[in-house]
Design a protein around this motif. Structure first.
Motif, PDB file in Angstrom:
ATOM      1  N   GLN A 137       0.798  -1.203  -0.148  1.00 42.61           N
ATOM      2  CA  GLN A 137       0.048   0.101  -0.171  1.00 42.61           C
ATOM      3  C   GLN A 137       0.886   1.331  -0.119  1.00 42.61           C
ATOM      4  O   GLN A 137       0.579   2.325  -0.442  1.00 42.61           O
ATOM      5  CB  GLN A 137      -0.906  -0.048   1.459  1.00 42.61           C
ATOM      6  N   THR A 138       1.909   1.248   0.546  1.00 45.28           N
ATOM      7  CA  THR A 138       2.743   2.460   0.721  1.00 45.28           C
ATOM      8  C   THR A 138       3.481   2.916  -0.549  1.00 45.28           C
ATOM      9  O   THR A 138       4.040   3.982  -0.861  1.00 45.28           O
ATOM     10  CB  THR A 138       3.888   2.176   1.941  1.00 45.28           C
ATOM     11  N   LYS A 139       3.328   1.990  -1.696  1.00 38.68           N
ATOM     12  CA  LYS A 139       4.045   2.329  -2.821  1.00 38.68           C
ATOM     13  C   LYS A 139       3.047   3.246  -3.827  1.00 38.68           C
ATOM     14  O   LYS A 139       3.432   3.496  -4.812  1.00 38.68           O
ATOM     15  CB  LYS A 139       4.511   1.027  -3.735  1.00 38.68           C
ATOM     16  N   PHE A 140       1.840   3.347  -3.574  1.00 34.88           N
ATOM     17  CA  PHE A 140       0.869   3.936  -4.351  1.00 34.88           C
ATOM     18  C   PHE A 140       0.229   5.308  -3.627  1.00 34.88           C
ATOM     19  O   PHE A 140       0.130   5.313  -2.298  1.00 34.88           O
ATOM     20  CB  PHE A 140      -0.509   2.980  -4.368  1.00 34.88           C
ATOM     21  N   CYS A 141       0.089   6.341  -4.417  1.00 30.84           N
ATOM     22  CA  CYS A 141      -0.441   7.359  -4.008  1.00 30.84           C
ATOM     23  C   CYS A 141      -2.004   7.350  -4.289  1.00 30.84           C
ATOM     24  O   CYS A 141      -2.258   6.660  -5.279  1.00 30.84           O
ATOM     25  CB  CYS A 141       0.196   8.698  -4.415  1.00 30.84           C
ATOM     26  N   LEU A 142      -2.791   7.922  -3.313  1.00 28.79           N
ATOM     27  CA  LEU A 142      -4.187   7.868  -3.436  1.00 28.79           C
ATOM     28  C   LEU A 142      -5.026   8.998  -3.615  1.00 28.79           C
ATOM     29  O   LEU A 142      -6.267   8.999  -3.729  1.00 28.79           O
ATOM     30  CB  LEU A 142      -4.640   6.978  -2.229  1.00 28.79           C
TER      31      LEU A 142
END
Length: 314
Positions: A137-142
């Protein structure tokens, strides 16, 4: 070296430039489930005043592209009717091709959220939230702010495109330059983060992924028009499935001659680029400086398409 570069480029995209209104109407063929995807923000759920989008569900992500195309359609009316000259078509078409190998998050989230931030989508920057994946999850901006923080350069490039799109004086050719700068930057952001994942693919598929990243620089320099007709023609030459061990172009039996030749051309161009320390790309950029040179190249590509795929010109 110049002759080798020219040959590589012609083999690479000799199949891509055949504008066709008939192809434009065949959206379902190139965009799986297009008619079932959301087409406006109100088709998504709302929580605490934010539109909640799950980009890990294929129709939901494809819907983000449809919303983007709908919201930008009016700006392309001066170039052609019916949104045919909207060069953002290339994004959902690639996603449709990657239906079973979905790796294009950064070529969806960044252009979409930058469009929101630019004001072109008609909502405020804090009104959209993308849901995270189940892993990494930390690899993607949301959302807009996290993508600006994680990928500031790429977000600025997409925002610059949308700002120029809203200017009445912007030409199609100038806008394409902004598009390609943002597109290549997005892809390279994703590649840096997930390059290590290539070791989990077959050797041919990993090699194709690396070849693809290199070739985009050449397509960008040539300002390849990513409108519906050109990209849908181009995709006829792309691999119809993930490559597996034993696949070796141009001898893949269940690929067309065109698909085999394209794979061979991609790899050849990558080798030329590596062998020359990207000097070949520098020369290519010089050759592509003028609009006349780009148009001549497209005419050459059209002639090559007639050799490899004559039925598409009928």
């Amino acid at each position: 070296m110049l002759s080798l570069l020219a040959a590589s480029a012609c083999v690479l995209v000799g199949c891509i430039f055949v504008p066709s209104a008939e192809v434009f109407r065949l959206s379902d063929q190139y965009l799986p489930l297009w008619n079932e995807t959301p087409g406006q923000f109100s088709d998504y759920s709302v929580e605490n005043g934010k539109y909640i989008i799950d980009p890990w569900v294929y129709p939901k992500r494809m819907g983000m592209y449809k919303v983007l195309l709908n919201k930008t359609a009016s700006y392309f009316e001066k170039f052609a009717p019916d949104n045919e000259q909207n060069f953002l078509w290339g994004l959902p078409l690639q996603h449709g091709w990657q239906y079973k190998t979905d790796m294009n998050y950064f070529l969806c989230a960044l252009p979409f959220l930058a469009a929101v931030d630019s004001g072109i989508m008609g909502i405020s920057s804090d009104q959209v939230l993308l849901l995270p994946p189940s892993k990494d999850q930390t690899k993607f901006c949301l959302n807009v702010s996290s993508c600006q923080s994680s990928f500031p350069s790429t977000m600025r490039k997409w925002n610059a495109l949308y700002q120029h799109l809203q200017s009445p004086s912007s030409s199609f050719e100038d806008l394409l330059k902004y598009l390609w700068e943002a597109h290549v930057s997005s892809l390279k952001d994703g590649y840096k983060i997930f390059e290590d994942r290539l070791e989990y693919y077959s050797k041919p598929e990993a090699g194709f992924g690396r070849d693809w990243c290199v070739v985009l620089d050449y397509l960008a320099a040539a300002s390849f028009p990513t409108i519906f007709s050109t990209v849908s023609e181009f995709q006829q030459a792309l691999p119809p499935r993930v490559l597996v061990d034993g696949d070796k172009a141009p001898f893949i039996s269940n690929f067309t001659d065109l698909q085999n030749i394209l794979l061979l051309g991609l790899n050849l161009l990558h080798k030329v680029d590596s062998a020359t320390g990207s000097l070949s790309l520098t020369i290519w950029k010089i050759l592509m400086k003028t609009q006349a040179a780009k148009m001549l190249l497209l005419e050459i590509f059209e002639a090559i398409l007639a050799i490899f795929n004559p039925t598409s010109l009928g």
